[in-house]
Design an enzyme around this catalytic site. Sequence first.
Site, PDB file in Angstrom:
ATOM      1  N   HIS A 140       0.833  -1.203   0.000  1.00 50.06           N
ATOM      2  CA  HIS A 140       0.000   0.000   0.000  1.00 50.06           C
ATOM      3  C   HIS A 140       0.870   1.257   0.000  1.00 50.06           C
ATOM      4  CE1 HIS A 140      -2.954   2.787   2.322  1.00 50.06           C
ATOM      5  NE2 HIS A 140      -3.021   3.003   1.022  1.00 50.06           N
ATOM      6  N   GLU A 152       2.922   0.440   3.348  1.00 50.11           N
ATOM      7  CA  GLU A 152       2.436  -0.627   4.237  1.00 50.11           C
ATOM      8  C   GLU A 152       2.568  -1.955   3.501  1.00 50.11           C
ATOM      9  OE1 GLU A 152      -1.058   0.661   7.212  1.00 50.11           O
ATOM     10  OE2 GLU A 152      -1.606   0.906   5.116  1.00 50.11           O
TER      11      GLU A 152
END
Length: 291
Positions: A140, A152
């Site tokens: 992410h 992430e």
Amino acid sequence: MEIRTLGVLGAGAMGNGIAHVAALSGLDVVLVDTAQAVLEKSMATMRKNLERQVQKGTIDAAAEAAALARVSPMTTHDAFAKCDMVIEAVPEREEIKRAVYAQVIPHLAPHAILASNTSSISITKLGRASGIAERFVGMHFFNPVPMMKLVEVISGLETADATVAAVEDLAKRMGKITIAAQDMPGFIVNRILVPMLNEAIFALHEGIGDVVSIDNGMKLGAGHPMGPLTLCDLVGLDVALEVMRVLHAGLGEDKYRPCPLLVNYVEAGWLGRKTGRGFYDYSTNPPTPTR
């Protein structure tokens, strides 16, 4: 596994930014979008953003030219056959992601990793739908990708350790800092951020403050670099709404229930910067609050 050639699926704002950073870090990039017009706009945006970096002195003209030369814009999924990894950056809706996986996965090399740039949807569920769960992972990025340092990394229940290691190594090569998140709705950042954005919209909806007062309140009172309503416009109101719905459905708590005002804006097509109108009207300079 060393990743030498990276595929990016979807040439919107996130896909464009991921391709930009990857190419600048020395990777060969295959950027695929089925809409030729979207690809052309994406490449123009990339050139503009790289040129801005040259003007600021963060890169030189040679680096700009080399990065652009490493990006191959394509409209067919078979272009991914030579990629060691593909990052999917299509809209934040599970049914769309499942549909594109069915089209893309038959073209992937046997060793290739598939990562989703999802900001909220279960990696375990998407990995199972992909049919290659051991080589499926969440990666992410944050918008705008060239400026935001964080990535992430989210493992599904079946994601292999080697897959995670390869993705973390790739993120570092791209100049990013990684954090490991458990596969729960919203992961870490959106689990914390989205309720705050939603509450800011409720404050506007209930007349507690106007757009400027709410944004200035959080900038000057909480030290945020931009106000929550400005941030919503940057992220995209449709994206914020989809994430809220995932959190609300997955966790079942009222604090994740989307504000009706946000729903109304999305239904009206007021999606923020990308449509020229959201909590601000971007046809004026500076932008004018719409409420």
